[in-house]
Design an enzyme around this catalytic site. Structure first.
Site, PDB file in Angstrom:
ATOM      1  N   SER A 125       0.847  -1.183   0.000  1.00 27.00           N
ATOM      2  CA  SER A 125       0.000   0.000   0.000  1.00 27.00           C
ATOM      3  C   SER A 125       0.892   1.245   0.000  1.00 27.00           C
ATOM      4  CB  SER A 125      -0.950  -0.042   1.193  1.00 27.00           C
ATOM      5  OG  SER A 125      -1.972   0.916   1.067  1.00 27.00           O
TER       6      SER A 125
ATOM      7  N   HIS B 190      -7.869  -5.299  -0.734  1.00 27.54           N
ATOM      8  CA  HIS B 190      -6.750  -4.669  -0.050  1.00 27.54           C
ATOM      9  C   HIS B 190      -6.571  -5.188   1.372  1.00 27.54           C
ATOM     10  CE1 HIS B 190      -3.900  -1.292  -0.356  1.00 27.54           C
ATOM     11  NE2 HIS B 190      -4.067  -1.148   0.943  1.00 27.54           N
TER      12      HIS B 190
END
Length: 687
Positions: free
Chosen positions: A544, A662
């Site tokens: 990320s 995610h």
């Protein structure tokens, strides 16, 4: 590998002219995941990855270490308590209720994601029991998209009585007494907003259980910024409503309160606590009638102030627990079933957690809560109606998650619940070191290595450095598997994180983002200079915002690293705002629409700093097709660019996983991903 070894990826002449500067984007065609060209390219990349990643190592050992399972802290409501637990055989944690002792203390599963969906693709995103423990609101999503759908169940029977209510991503649930209604946050219908803004436009609503959501009353948010996030809570006694608003992920919030005894729940008269102030503040309405304020206003390491609820404004605050010169104040709990009530205060001191005990009236420190070791403490909770006990989660690099119970009457901490699986954890050595970054700033790093023997060894350096998120010690099957096999794992507490407070965060955001990368390069150089590893044995890893970190690292210092694992990354920092939740992060990174901020972003945007003929490190991109936070296009474009440009002999590979996103995922998916990344690192670093 040679350029000819990689799947064909045409380079186009696409470019933007921004603020008078031409910005090439030769792989923009990869931004369309549904185009036949992109689909063919992804299939070819999958075939290449499969050829290059076998045989897989580490899988069985990671799976064994994850058989520790997990356990969550209890939430007490009306005699019942609620908690989560994952046993060694389970793919996801299950949420349970335990009946009062009078009913035999029996536990029942309330929400089991695998029972809802045996495929394992459904994840439990959030839960919130009502104040009496009779109803439970929970949110689930499917395939990693995090688009939470809200349901309510009757705790006694397990029967669904409400839902589905969609568009509830990241929604808090604030129950009113009696369980008849709750405040929550929901996005506007897609029909009411432009197509490229459907992830935004949140509002706070009041929902009455048993009625149609069409009848929900909008309480707050109309006419405010489209990227705002909202928090909402109701005090234990149901009197005080608290609403906060922050622009995206900005490290500041506006804050309002309303007295629900003086105005109706569907038309609360909100009073400003802080507005337009560059600080983060939250309120706790104490059972003693006082208002406790947790804030970093004029205190970047945070403090606790106290005031009267009738005077919540800043001018009435007075310090109860002042800012500490070294430790960051993370949370607190109040224990009042004592001759002299106390406040337990959680701190992180250079990323290591501790809890101190203070006199509630004066704030004077009178003791410390014993903890199992030098690790991380996850939240301190007490009974809503008061008491003398508190619970907190604890973990460190070799300890699976546990829940500890502190008794303020005896001053003792005891194990309340352990992760349910027995595992043989390898013996490792953990040390925290201090090194100096390029501008002279001292930075800390945790180094986990085999218990015996010396370096240099194959080493993975991990970092994040963003959004005020702290990298603290925690149990990791992946790290332990790597170290047990003879490697070293290092975690750097870079600027941009929260390990040293809000000033530390701001020293690594916006115009100062390069500090994060400099801290990371200095960590690598320290590991080499001290004999922990060599440049030929050093790999870096991040996900990320940490994927942006390692993407910048490999383009800025390709000579310093042998291998890179870049997961769910941000890499095209010129166009990042146009995809996923990117528009909520311009308060962290800046916006290419602004000439000055465009300059910051262009100076380090990894995709735009790939140069032909450079010997780039071997790189593995791991991305998730259902990721609605960071679109996988970042990794796709960067992968194509590196495959075209590199003069190095290390492979540039893409692991593109479908039906996950995610965040949360099943355990088996976690094992496969971890094994693939460690296998790649071991092969490139010579483990």
């Amino acid at each position: 590998m040679t350029r000819e070894s990689y799947p064909a990826a045409p380079r186009e002449e696409t470019a933007d002219v921004l603020h008078g500067i031409t910005v090439p984007d030769p792989y923009r065609w990869l931004e369309d995941p549904e185009s036949p060209e992109t689909e063919r390219w992804l299939v070819a990349q999958a075939e290449l990855f499969k050829r290059e990643s076998e045989p897989q190592r580490f899988k069985s050992r990671i799976a064994e270490l994850l058989k520790s399972g997990s356990v969550g802290a209890p939430a007490w409501r009306g005699g019942r308590y609620f908690f989560s637990r994952r046993t060694p055989e389970q793919e996801h944690a299950v949420y349970y209720v335990v009946e009062p002792d009078g009913a035999g203390g029996t536990e029942r599963a309330l929400v089991d994601p695998m029972a809802l969906d045996p495929s394992g693709l459904t994840t439990l995103d959030a839960v919130q029991p009502d104040k009496e423990g009779r109803l439970l609101a929970y949110q689930i999503s499917v395939g990693g998209d995090e688009e939470s759908v809200l349901y309510v169940v009757d705790v006694a029977t397990g029967t669904r009585i409400e839902g589905p209510i969609d568009r509830c991503r990241y929604s808090p649930i604030a129950w009113l007494p009696g369980g008849e209604a709750f405040y929550y946050v929901r996005r506007l219908p897609s029909t009411e907003v432009p197509e490229d803004e459907r992830q935004f436009h949140r509002r706070v609503y009041l929902h009455r259980v048993g009625t149609s959501t069409e009848d929900d009353v909008m309480i707050f948010g109309d006419g405010m910024k489209m990227t705002n996030y909202y928090g909402v809570s109701v005090s234990r006694d149901g009197r005080w409503l608290q609403i906060s608003a922050s622009e995206g992920t900005a490290p500041r919030n506006d804050l309002w309160v309303a007295d629900l005894t003086a105005s109706p729940a569907d038309r609360p008269e909100l009073r400003v606590v802080q507005e337009g102030v560059d600080a983060q503040t939250g309120l706790v309405f104490g059972r003693d009638g006082r208002l406790y304020v947790h804030t970093d206003r004029d205190a970047p390491r945070a403090r606790v102030c106290v005031t009267d609820p009738s005077r919540p404004e800043f001018e009435a605050w007075r310090d109860l627990i002042p800012q500490d010169p070294e430790a960051v104040l993370s949370d607190f709990a109040i224990l009042d079933d004592l001759d002299s009530p106390v406040m337990l205060v959680g701190w992180t001191r250079h990323a290591i957690s501790e809890i101190t005990v203070h006199d509630l009236a004066t704030g004077e420190r009178i003791g410390q809560v014993p903890t199992p070791g030098l690790g991380s403490i996850g939240g301190i909770s007490e009974r809503p109606e008061g008491g003398h006990e508190a619970w907190f989660g604890y973990t460190d690099n070799t300890t699976p998650p546990t829940i500890q119970r502190y008794d303020a009457r005896t001053g003792e901490t005891t194990l309340w619940a352990a992760s349910p699986g027995a595992v043989d954890v390898p013996e490792v050595r953990t040390e925290q070191v201090v090194y100096r970054s390029g501008d002279g700033t001292d930075v800390r790093m945790l180094i986990i290595s085999p218990a015996s023997g010396e370096g240099p060894r194959p080493t993975i350096l991990y970092g994040y450095g963003g959004f005020g998120i702290s990298m603290t010690p925690g149990y990791s099957a992946s790290i332990l598997s790597w170290v047990e096999a003879g490697g070293v794992y290092a975690i750097a507490n870079l600027r941009g994180g929260g390990e040293e407070g809000e000033d530390w965060h701001r020293a690594g955001m916006l115009a100062h983002k390069q500090n994060v990368f400099d801290d990371f390069h200095a960590a690598a150089e320290h590991l080499i200079e001290t004999g922990v590893t060599t440049a030929g044995q050093l790999g870096i890893s991040g996900g990320s915002n940490g994927g942006l970190l390692v993407g910048a690292a490999l383009t800025q210092r390709p000579d310093l690293y042998r291998a890179v694992v870049c997961s769910a990354p941000l890499l095209d920092m010129i166009r990042y705002e146009k995809f996923g939740l990117g528009a909520t992060w311009n308060v962290e990174y800046g916006s290419a629409d602004d000439p000055e901020q465009f300059g910051w972003l262009r100076s380090y945007s990894p995709y735009h700093h790939v140069e032909e003929g450079v010997r780039y490190p071997a790189t593995l991109f791991t991305v998730f097709q259902s990721d609605t936070r960071v679109h996988p296009l970042h990794a796709w474009k960067m992968c194509a660019a590196l495959q075209h440009a590199t003069a190095g002999d290390g492979p540039i590979l893409l692991r593109n996983e479908t039906e996950v996103g995610h965040g949360a995922r099943s355990i088996s998916r976690t094992v496969d991903l971890s094994a693939d990344t460690l296998t790649f690192m071991a092969r490139q670093l010579g483990l």
